[in-house]
Design a protein around this motif. Structure first.
Motif, short mmCIF file in Angstrom:
data_model
loop_
_atom_site.label_atom_id
_atom_site.label_comp_id
_atom_site.label_asym_id
_atom_site.label_seq_id
_atom_site.Cartn_x
_atom_site.Cartn_y
_atom_site.Cartn_z
N LEU A 1 15.22 21.12 11.78
CA LEU A 1 15.78 20.23 10.77
C LEU A 1 15.62 20.84 9.38
CD1 LEU A 1 17.17 17.53 10.33
CD2 LEU A 1 14.94 16.41 10.32
N GLN A 2 14.51 21.53 9.16
CA GLN A 2 14.33 22.24 7.89
C GLN A 2 15.45 23.25 7.67
OE1 GLN A 2 10.41 23.88 7.02
NE2 GLN A 2 9.44 22.44 8.44
N GLU A 3 15.75 24.01 8.72
CA GLU A 3 16.81 25.03 8.62
C GLU A 3 18.16 24.40 8.33
OE1 GLU A 3 16.84 27.41 12.12
OE2 GLU A 3 14.73 28.02 11.93
N LYS A 4 18.45 23.28 9.01
CA LYS A 4 19.73 22.59 8.82
C LYS A 4 19.87 22.09 7.39
CE LYS A 4 22.15 18.37 10.24
NZ LYS A 4 22.09 17.15 11.07
N ILE A 5 18.80 21.49 6.85
CA ILE A 5 18.86 20.94 5.49
C ILE A 5 18.97 22.06 4.46
CG2 ILE A 5 17.53 19.68 3.75
CD1 ILE A 5 16.43 17.94 6.02
N ARG A 6 18.21 23.12 4.65
CA ARG A 6 18.25 24.23 3.67
C ARG A 6 19.59 24.95 3.69
NH1 ARG A 6 12.03 25.63 5.12
NH2 ARG A 6 11.08 24.40 3.44
N ALA A 7 20.27 24.91 4.83
CA ALA A 7 21.59 25.55 4.92
C ALA A 7 22.67 24.68 4.28
CB ALA A 7 21.94 25.82 6.38
N SER A 8 22.59 23.36 4.51
CA SER A 8 23.65 22.46 4.02
C SER A 8 23.33 21.83 2.66
CB SER A 8 23.89 21.34 5.03
OG SER A 8 22.69 20.61 5.27
N LEU B 1 0.83 -1.22 0.00
CA LEU B 1 0.00 0.00 0.00
C LEU B 1 0.86 1.26 0.00
CD1 LEU B 1 -2.79 -0.98 2.56
CD2 LEU B 1 -3.03 -0.73 0.06
N PHE B 2 2.01 1.20 0.68
CA PHE B 2 2.91 2.35 0.75
C PHE B 2 4.32 1.88 0.37
CE2 PHE B 2 -0.27 2.66 4.17
CZ PHE B 2 -0.92 3.83 3.81
N PRO B 3 5.11 2.73 -0.30
CA PRO B 3 6.50 2.35 -0.60
C PRO B 3 7.28 2.13 0.69
CG PRO B 3 5.84 4.31 -1.84
CD PRO B 3 4.77 4.06 -0.81
N GLN B 4 8.15 1.11 0.71
CA GLN B 4 8.98 0.92 1.90
C GLN B 4 9.93 2.09 2.07
OE1 GLN B 4 10.80 -2.90 2.40
NE2 GLN B 4 11.80 -2.34 4.30
N LYS B 5 10.45 2.59 0.94
CA LYS B 5 11.25 3.80 0.98
C LYS B 5 10.29 4.97 0.84
CE LYS B 5 15.30 6.04 -1.11
NZ LYS B 5 16.32 5.94 -2.19
N SER B 6 9.80 5.43 1.98
CA SER B 6 8.79 6.48 1.98
C SER B 6 9.46 7.85 1.84
CB SER B 6 7.98 6.41 3.28
OG SER B 6 6.82 7.19 3.18
N SER B 7 8.64 8.89 1.68
CA SER B 7 9.20 10.23 1.50
C SER B 7 8.23 11.28 2.01
CB SER B 7 9.52 10.49 0.02
OG SER B 7 8.32 10.55 -0.74
N MET B 8 8.75 12.47 2.22
CA MET B 8 7.92 13.60 2.61
C MET B 8 8.65 14.90 2.25
SD MET B 8 8.38 13.31 6.77
CE MET B 8 6.95 14.33 7.07
N PRO B 9 7.90 16.00 2.05
CA PRO B 9 8.55 17.27 1.73
C PRO B 9 9.36 17.79 2.91
CG PRO B 9 6.19 17.32 1.24
CD PRO B 9 6.44 16.10 2.06
N VAL B 10 10.42 18.50 2.63
CA VAL B 10 11.23 19.11 3.68
C VAL B 10 10.38 20.04 4.55
CG1 VAL B 10 13.15 20.71 4.12
CG2 VAL B 10 13.37 18.93 2.38
N SER B 11 9.38 20.67 3.93
CA SER B 11 8.53 21.63 4.64
C SER B 11 7.72 20.99 5.77
CB SER B 11 7.58 22.32 3.65
OG SER B 11 6.76 21.38 2.99
#
Length: 308
Positions: free
Chosen positions: A288-295, A272-282
Motif C-alpha cells: 500500500l505504501q508503494e501504491k500511494i507513493r506512486a499515485s 481520548l483519540f480523534p474520531q478521524k484518526s491518522s498515521m504515517p504512510v510509512s
C-alpha cells in the motif's frame, strides 16, 4: 432582511478543533447527549435534509449558523459517517448512558450466582456487540452470515472470559469481589470489539488523504483504530464499575456516582483519540505504501474513521 447563510462553512468536520482534547470533548458531549435518542423520525429526517442540502450548496430559507450546526450534530448522532445509514437506536453513542446505567447497575447487583452472572454478561456483551457493529469503521457491506459469526464468537468469548473472572469472587473478599465485574468487562471488551469488527482486521478500512481522496484500504489502520476504541471503552467503564467497590454500603451514593460517571465518562473517553484518526504512510502495509507513493507522491500521512 437577514443575509443568506454562507455555503463555505465546513460541516464535514466537527465544529470544534479536533487536535485538542477540549475540542474533541465538546464534540462528543454534543454527539453523545442522551436527549438525542428522544428525537423523532421527523426531526432526524429534517436534520438529514438540512445537512445533505447544505453539502450540495442549497441553504434552507432562514437557516442560521447555529441551526446548521445543531442539524449537523443531530445528523452525526443518528447516521453512520461512512455508510450514511441510520444507525440502530440502542447502538448510537447517545444511548450509551441510559443503556450502560441499566446494565452496569444490574451487573453490580446480581453477581453472586452463576446464572445471574451469565445472564447479565450475555446481555452486556450482546449490547456491546450491537454498539461495536453500529459504530464500525468503513462502508463495506457485511453479510448476515458474517454478522452472525462475529456476534456468536464475540459474545461467547467475552461471556466465557467474564464468567472465568467472576468465578474468582468465591475465593476472595466481598470488597475485592466488587471489582471483578469491571475486570470482566475490560477483558471482554478486548475480545468483543475485535471480533465484531474482524472484517476490518481481515480486509482493512478506507484511508484517505487530508482532502478526503480515497487511497485504498488498510489493515494496519484497522489495527490502530480498534486498539484505540478498546482503550476508550475500558476507561469508559472504569469510573462506574471500578469505584463502586469503595462504597459497598452507600447504595444511594453508588447510584449517583454511576449516573455521574457514565454521563461524563462516555464523551470524555471518546475524546481520548480523534474520531478521524491518522498515521504515517510509512506504517502502512508495504504494498500500500508503494501504491500511494506512486499515485500520490506528496502524501505523507493518511486519515481514517476509527469508529467509536
Amino acid at each position: 432582511m437577514a443575509a443568506e447563510l454562507s455555503t463555505s462553512i465546513n460541516i464535514k468536520e466537527p465544529r470544534w478543533d479536533q487536535t485538542t482534547f477540549v475540542g474533541r470533548a465538546k464534540h462528543f458531549f454534543t454527539v453523545t447527549d442522551p436527549r438525542n435518542i428522544l428525537l423523532t423520525d421527523e426531526q432526524l429526517a429534517h436534520a438529514h435534509k438540512v445537512v445533505t442540502d447544505y453539502r450540495k450548496g442549497i441553504v434552507s430559507p432562514g437557516l442560521t449558523e447555529d441551526e446548521l450546526w445543531r442539524a449537523k450534530y443531530v445528523f452525526d448522532s443518528a447516521f453512520h459517517p461512512d455508510t450514511g445509514e441510520k444507525m440502530i437506536l440502542i447502538g448510537r453513542m447517545s444511548a450509551q448512558v441510559p443503556m450502560n446505567m441499566t446494565i452496569t447497575g444490574c451487573m453490580m447487583t446480581f453477581y453472586k450466582t452463576t446464572p445471574a452472572v451469565l445472564l447479565w454478561q450475555w446481555i452486556n456483551q450482546s449490547f456491546n456487540a450491537i454498539v461495536n457493529y453500529t459504530n464500525r469503521s468503513g462502508d463495506a457491506p457485511i453479510t448476515v452470515s458474517q454478522l452472525g459469526t462475529a456476534y456468536v464468537s464475540a459474545t461467547t468469548g467475552a461471556v466465557a472470559t467474564a464468567l472465568g473472572l467472576n468465578a474468582l469472587t468465591k475465593h476472595i473478599s466481598p470488597l475485592i469481589g466488587r471489582f471483578v465485574p469491571f475486570a470482566a468487562v475490560a477483558a471482554a471488551n478486548c475480545i468483543n470489539i475485535p471480533l465484531m469488527r474482524q472484517r476490518e482486521l481481515q480486509h482493512g478500512i478506507p484511508i484517505t488523504d487530508e482532502n478526503d481522496n480515497r487511497l485504498g484500504e488498510s489493515t494496519k489502520a484497522a489495527q490502530q483504530a480498534i486498539s484505540q476504541v478498546v482503550v476508550s471503552r475500558i476507561l469508559m467503564a472504569s469510573p462506574g464499575m471500578g469505584s463502586s467497590g469503595l462504597y459497598v454500603c452507600a447504595v444511594c451514593f453508588i447510584d449517583l456516582c454511576l449516573i455521574f460517571s457514565l454521563v461524563f465518562a462516555t464523551p470524555l473517553c471518546c475524546a481520548l483519540f480523534p474520531q478521524k484518526s491518522s498515521m504515517p504512510v510509512s506504517r502502512l502495509e508495504p504494498e500500500l505504501q508503494e501504491k500511494i507513493r506512486a499515485s500520490h507522491p506528496g502524501v505523507e500521512r493518511v486519515y481514517f474513521n476509527k469508529g467509536l
